[in-house]
Design a protein around this motif. Sequence first.
Motif, PDB file in Angstrom:
ATOM      1  N   PHE A  25      29.774 -22.067  -5.899  1.00 60.36           N
ATOM      2  CA  PHE A  25      29.385 -23.220  -5.504  1.00 60.36           C
ATOM      3  C   PHE A  25      30.550 -24.083  -5.177  1.00 60.36           C
ATOM      4  O   PHE A  25      30.915 -24.316  -5.918  1.00 60.36           O
ATOM      5  N   ILE A  26      30.541 -24.400  -3.782  1.00 57.84           N
ATOM      6  CA  ILE A  26      31.751 -25.375  -3.334  1.00 57.84           C
ATOM      7  C   ILE A  26      30.932 -26.772  -2.924  1.00 57.84           C
ATOM      8  O   ILE A  26      30.071 -26.859  -2.275  1.00 57.84           O
ATOM      9  N   HIS A  27      31.674 -27.716  -3.687  1.00 57.56           N
ATOM     10  CA  HIS A  27      31.331 -29.078  -3.183  1.00 57.56           C
ATOM     11  C   HIS A  27      32.297 -29.832  -2.754  1.00 57.56           C
ATOM     12  O   HIS A  27      33.591 -29.630  -3.448  1.00 57.56           O
ATOM     13  N   ARG A  28      32.322 -30.794  -1.905  1.00 56.65           N
ATOM     14  CA  ARG A  28      33.343 -31.564  -1.085  1.00 56.65           C
ATOM     15  C   ARG A  28      33.094 -33.075  -1.562  1.00 56.65           C
ATOM     16  O   ARG A  28      31.882 -33.396  -1.253  1.00 56.65           O
TER      17      ARG A  28
ATOM     18  N   THR B 258      35.598 -28.834  -5.024  1.00 57.14           N
ATOM     19  CA  THR B 258      35.425 -28.115  -6.446  1.00 57.14           C
ATOM     20  C   THR B 258      34.790 -27.008  -6.445  1.00 57.14           C
ATOM     21  O   THR B 258      33.433 -26.912  -5.792  1.00 57.14           O
ATOM     22  N   PHE B 259      35.121 -26.080  -6.908  1.00 59.17           N
ATOM     23  CA  PHE B 259      34.395 -24.658  -7.138  1.00 59.17           C
ATOM     24  C   PHE B 259      33.710 -24.604  -8.395  1.00 59.17           C
ATOM     25  O   PHE B 259      34.378 -24.777  -9.380  1.00 59.17           O
ATOM     26  N   LEU B 260      32.404 -24.140  -8.422  1.00 62.39           N
ATOM     27  CA  LEU B 260      31.542 -23.969  -9.705  1.00 62.39           C
ATOM     28  C   LEU B 260      31.015 -22.642  -9.489  1.00 62.39           C
ATOM     29  O   LEU B 260      30.618 -22.043  -8.542  1.00 62.39           O
ATOM     30  N   VAL B 261      30.776 -22.167 -10.995  1.00 61.54           N
ATOM     31  CA  VAL B 261      30.020 -20.948 -10.825  1.00 61.54           C
ATOM     32  C   VAL B 261      28.515 -21.179 -10.827  1.00 61.54           C
ATOM     33  O   VAL B 261      27.977 -22.279 -11.383  1.00 61.54           O
ATOM     34  N   ASP B 262      27.651 -20.330 -10.292  1.00 60.38           N
ATOM     35  CA  ASP B 262      26.366 -20.290 -10.292  1.00 60.38           C
ATOM     36  C   ASP B 262      25.545 -19.041 -10.411  1.00 60.38           C
ATOM     37  O   ASP B 262      26.267 -18.093 -10.641  1.00 60.38           O
TER      38      ASP B 262
ATOM     39  N   ALA C 104      31.033 -28.531 -16.691  1.00 59.89           N
ATOM     40  CA  ALA C 104      30.826 -27.465 -17.405  1.00 59.89           C
ATOM     41  C   ALA C 104      31.158 -26.262 -16.677  1.00 59.89           C
ATOM     42  O   ALA C 104      31.699 -25.368 -16.995  1.00 59.89           O
ATOM     43  N   ARG C 105      30.615 -26.122 -15.151  1.00 55.91           N
ATOM     44  CA  ARG C 105      30.497 -25.109 -14.498  1.00 55.91           C
ATOM     45  C   ARG C 105      31.737 -25.101 -13.505  1.00 55.91           C
ATOM     46  O   ARG C 105      31.810 -24.211 -12.502  1.00 55.91           O
ATOM     47  N   ALA C 106      32.521 -26.114 -13.546  1.00 55.88           N
ATOM     48  CA  ALA C 106      33.633 -26.175 -12.702  1.00 55.88           C
ATOM     49  C   ALA C 106      34.740 -25.356 -12.923  1.00 55.88           C
ATOM     50  O   ALA C 106      35.108 -25.218 -14.277  1.00 55.88           O
ATOM     51  N   VAL C 107      35.304 -24.462 -12.144  1.00 56.98           N
ATOM     52  CA  VAL C 107      36.078 -23.601 -12.075  1.00 56.98           C
ATOM     53  C   VAL C 107      37.698 -23.671 -11.644  1.00 56.98           C
ATOM     54  O   VAL C 107      38.499 -22.916 -11.671  1.00 56.98           O
ATOM     55  N   TYR C 108      37.577 -24.846 -10.690  1.00 57.11           N
ATOM     56  CA  TYR C 108      38.808 -24.848  -9.728  1.00 57.11           C
ATOM     57  C   TYR C 108      38.597 -25.986  -9.068  1.00 57.11           C
ATOM     58  O   TYR C 108      37.585 -26.556  -8.544  1.00 57.11           O
ATOM     59  N   PHE C 109      39.821 -26.828  -8.842  1.00 58.18           N
ATOM     60  CA  PHE C 109      39.835 -28.255  -8.141  1.00 58.18           C
ATOM     61  C   PHE C 109      40.916 -27.708  -6.953  1.00 58.18           C
ATOM     62  O   PHE C 109      42.170 -27.412  -7.256  1.00 58.18           O
ATOM     63  N   ALA C 110      40.593 -28.372  -5.849  1.00 59.23           N
ATOM     64  CA  ALA C 110      41.809 -28.020  -4.723  1.00 59.23           C
ATOM     65  C   ALA C 110      41.629 -29.220  -3.691  1.00 59.23           C
ATOM     66  O   ALA C 110      40.572 -29.616  -3.434  1.00 59.23           O
TER      67      ALA C 110
END
Length: 455
Positions: free
Chosen positions: A51-54, A65-69, A80-86
């Motif tokens: 899941f990608i949120h801008r 922000t990349f989150l798992v879903d 808690a589900r955030a796995v990457y910031f760019a």
Amino acid sequence: MALTMLSEPPVKDPGPPMLLYQLSKTAQLETLNYQSCSMQGIFAQFPEILFIHRTYNPVGKVLYTFLVDGPQVRLEGALARAVYFAIPAKEDAEGLAQMFQVFKKFNPAWERVCTILVDPHFLLLPTLAMEFPAAEVLLSAFHICKFLQGKFYQLSLERPVEKVLLTALQSTMCSATAGNLRKLHALLSSCIPPAQLPELYSHWLLNDRIWLAHRWRSRAESSLYFQGLEVTTRTLSQFFSTPCVEQGMASLLQYMQQNSGDRAGFSLGLSPQSSATHLDSTPESPHVVQLVESHIQHSLSVICTEPAAQLCLGEFAVVQKSVHLIGSGSEKVNIQILEDTHRVQPQPPASCSCYFNQTFHLPCRHILATLNARHQVLQPDMLPAQWEAGRAASLEGILGSQWSETLEKRLAVAFLTEEVRRLLQHCSQEEFERRYNTLRELADSWIGPYEQVQV
């Protein structure tokens, strides 16, 4: 200093985070890629759905922000589900390609990504498809919900129509069956003027492939899912909106560390009964300031439901950085927090002129700033009943809709039916029997017992 803080490992991580960044000629942050060891481990465990949120920043930078879903993910808590910031150098094909390539180097499990969920404004889909050739790219249910909700406000519809559309949207998002989606599509066609209808992209509701990625959730799971993402996206916005991108990211990661686990840091022994206690020490003392802030945080976690507490704690994080108290009248106070001035009425029921309080009816950063300045904490009577701890939280609180008798008959009956159903479901057995019998008597007296009327 902010970048040094980013390089330090989180408290619970075994090793240092993976951090790549580039500065411009003016020493401003140009690009950033960040992932802690625990974030990498979570992605390796749940890589199937990404899941990608801008999140946008006033200086023009964008935080990805990349989150798992997916069905297997049972992580609770904000981010808690955030796995990457760019943060890409530019939001163009080249900048995003570089960002995704770094992500793949950090995460060998990227090859197992099957589905990527994005928002409707994500235009560089070819770049995403090129970097993840085996993954299917879909619009996320959450972003469609937020898109439609924003459009309902922007179209300046009549208030009764706006409310019934928000109610129908809430119900459909929590039970996204093909039938419910068709009903919402038909409702939009009948309520929105034809000239404005194309702005809503209502055909998304009829694209069954989009909703298959969300439909596996039950109504209760869907409600919690939307609440969790609402808290997450608001938290990201609150921290990343600072003009100093580096400091905003450092504060965001510090917030994630402080709010991990079971929130033990908020448990300071302050009971609701003693929450009205004032501190006699001077506000200039750092220890007293920290104690006041801790008491406010604890009162939020004790009095509010989990979603309400997370929303308010995000607001309070802004208060802790900067607050200006302007005026000190007995009934109303003017509060300014590095933004436009707002009018606060701290007496119960507390209210403020800001958008957050008007939408959620929760203590905003301005109300919390007033409490902080007066060495007070949240009182139960400052909170609407639907947000009190122990009550079943629902998306209704976030969408903020209620019935209005000025609705035309067809819409009013539909909403009233839904409201009666909800009231019957969330009550004791004794109360259910009483309400059901009352409905039975009303139906018999109105239509007649000689006809079988289903209640």
